[in-house]
Design an enzyme around this catalytic site. Structure first.
Site, PDB file in Angstrom:
ATOM      1  N   LYS A 205       0.863  -1.185   0.000  1.00 10.84           N
ATOM      2  CA  LYS A 205       0.000   0.000   0.000  1.00 10.84           C
ATOM      3  C   LYS A 205       0.894   1.227   0.000  1.00 10.84           C
ATOM      4  O   LYS A 205       1.676   1.448   0.938  1.00 10.84           O
ATOM      5  CB  LYS A 205      -0.925   0.011   1.217  1.00 10.84           C
ATOM      6  N   LYS A 257      -2.069  -1.650  -3.716  1.00  9.65           N
ATOM      7  CA  LYS A 257      -2.968  -0.495  -3.687  1.00  9.65           C
ATOM      8  C   LYS A 257      -2.145   0.776  -3.777  1.00  9.65           C
ATOM      9  O   LYS A 257      -1.222   0.933  -2.966  1.00  9.65           O
ATOM     10  CB  LYS A 257      -3.787  -0.508  -2.393  1.00  9.65           C
TER      11      LYS A 257
END
Length: 335
Positions: A205, A257
């Site tokens: 992320k 992400k």
């Protein structure tokens, strides 16, 4: 003109819709997508998210309606985020694991309504629930800087994950990028009697500007940045290390992400991962498509479908997207 003397004519595989379908290397199906949804406390009707046209903060009733639509379209999983009232937030984010907190109420409502018809995934992070908007409690370091206390954050994630499992979540998804979070959550779930609750780890992320509209979606009070715990966009190897550690700690899925600007990471991770790989088409990606479509600059349906196909082609087994139910409906209409 005399025909060219060519041994290979790749265009033969593109001559008709049927031929293109026959030779397609990548497919996009409803089961490949997770519908992301928001449930908000203290409202009696859905509230539109201004920076994400077409998306809403839901009541428990409208949430159940949306999940029914997802099931009917063939979606296999929904990922649920909670939006608490401002007065319920504190420095620790304690409403995140409260039995009567909005996220746990949402999970419980879905499990009671739908049972095992669909996988109920819950976001396991504190940023929506803390008064300061960070993903864990803050501490002042020796240089006077406020930073997130990694180990206290992990302790809170464990309480949150167990409360989500108790509420009925099939999957928890720790997204705070704290070191050791997956292993600690796995142990906490097992000790609490939830060995079958799976973990989707937000393994790679990034500290991304693409997350901007999401803060509207969850009513975040966050200011500053998360660069001390989310990954630097310049990093590549670190993503593979993070995923490896999460898998060793017991992750059942790993995630990248955002998706669009990190398709190289998706591809590299997909090449080596022994567990399914997910990618999250985040709020900024959604908002850019919607803004351009509203201007009439792009063909919305084709762009949406192409963007998701690109994520699948990069190697994602699963895509978290705000478009899931809508795209599944389109796909079903073409069968």
């Amino acid at each position: 003109m005399k025909n060219l003397d060519l041994a290979f004519r790749p265009r033969r595989a593109r001559t008709t819709d049927a031929m293109r379908a026959l030779t397609a290397q990548t497919s996009l199906e409803p089961r490949n997508m997770i519908q992301v949804l928001f449930v908000r406390d203290g409202i009696d009707a859905p509230v539109a998210i201004e920076s994400m046209p077409g998306q809403y903060q839901h009541t428990l009733d409208s949430l159940k309606y949306e999940v029914r639509q997802a099931i009917d379209a063939g979606i296999a999983c929904v990922d649920l985020f909670g939006v608490p009232r401002d007065e319920d937030k504190d420095d620790e984010g304690s409403v995140a694991w409260a039995e009567d907190g909005i996220l746990n109420r949402g999970i419980r409502a879905l499990r009671e309504e739908f049972g095992n018809e669909i996988v109920i995934m819950a976001d396991t992070c504190l940023d929506e629930f803390t008064s300061h908007g960070h993903c864990g409690p803050l501490v002042t370091d020796e240089w006077g800087n406020e930073v997130v206390d990694n180990d206290r954050a992990v302790e809170s994630y464990c309480k949150m994950a167990v409360s989500q499992a108790k509420a009925g979540a099939h999957t928890v998804s720790p997204s705070g990028m704290m070191d050791g979070q997956v292993g600690a959550i796995r142990a906490a779930l097992d000790d609490a009697g939830y060995p079958d609750v799976s973990i989707m780890a937000y393994s790679a992320k990034y500290a991304s500007a693409f997350f901007g509209p999401f803060r509207d979606a969850v009513g975040s009070t966050f200011k500053g940045d998360r660069k001390t715990y989310q990954q630097d966009p310049a990093q590549r190897r670190e993503a593979l290390l993070e995923a490896q550690l999460d898998i060793e700690e017991g992750a059942d899925f790993v995630m990248v992400k955002p998706a669009m600007a990190y398709l190289d990471i998706v591809r590299e991770l997909a090449d080596v991962s022994p567990v399914p790989v997910a990618a999250y088409q985040v709020s900024g990606e959604y908002a850019m498509i919607e803004a351009a479509a509203a201007k009439g600059w792009i063909d919305r349906e084709r762009i949406v479908t192409e963007s998701l196909m690109g994520i699948r082609r990069a190697g994602a087994d699963i895509i978290l997207t705000y478009y899931a139910t809508e795209v599944a409906t389109w796909l079903n209409q073409t069968k």
